[in-house]
Design a protein around this motif. Structure first.
Motif: not given
Length: 131
Positions: A78-86
């Motif tokens: 996660m980047f703060y509250d955002t998932p960053i992996s596909l």
């Protein structure tokens, strides 16, 4: 699982939401942190690109998933509250369809020999089981 280029690019462009050092951290996720010789990426992938390459490699039943849930790894990053992996799940069809096995199976293939289909199983546990 790969870093999602679309998500990371959006984070980098969110100047009103994130400080420069946060956006720099997102940029490092695209290229890898370069902390050792394995910590780098040679390509940026998004769902469109990854789907295209998996399809070209013969994978089928491609499905985007939120997480794998197998163990704690970067697919949950996660980047703060955002998932960053596909995260994608796909199936690789058997190298040779059963109807082609007759022509691919050598006459002297034994039950304990590797199956000619390339599955890695013994012939008796693979295509030889139906014989």
């Amino acid at each position: 699982s790969v870093p999602d280029l679309d998500v990371l690019a959006d984070l980098i462009l969110s100047k009103d939401k994130y400080r420069m050092d946060d956006r720099f951290a997102a940029m490092r996720m695209i290229f890898g942190g370069h902390t050792d010789k394995y910590d780098y990426h040679v390509a940026g992938l998004n769902e469109e690109f990854l789907t295209y390459f998996l399809d070209r490699a013969g994978f089928t039943q491609l499905v985007k998933v939120n997480r794998f849930g197998l163990f704690d790894d970067s697919s949950d990053a996660m980047f703060y509250d955002t998932p960053i992996s596909l995260n994608m799940v796909a199936k690789k069809p058997h190298p040779q369809a059963p109807e082609r096995m007759a022509e691919a199976t050598p006459a002297k293939a034994g039950r304990n020999d590797p199956c000619p289909c390339g599955s890695g199983k013994k012939y008796k546990k693979c295509h030889g089981a139906v014989a």
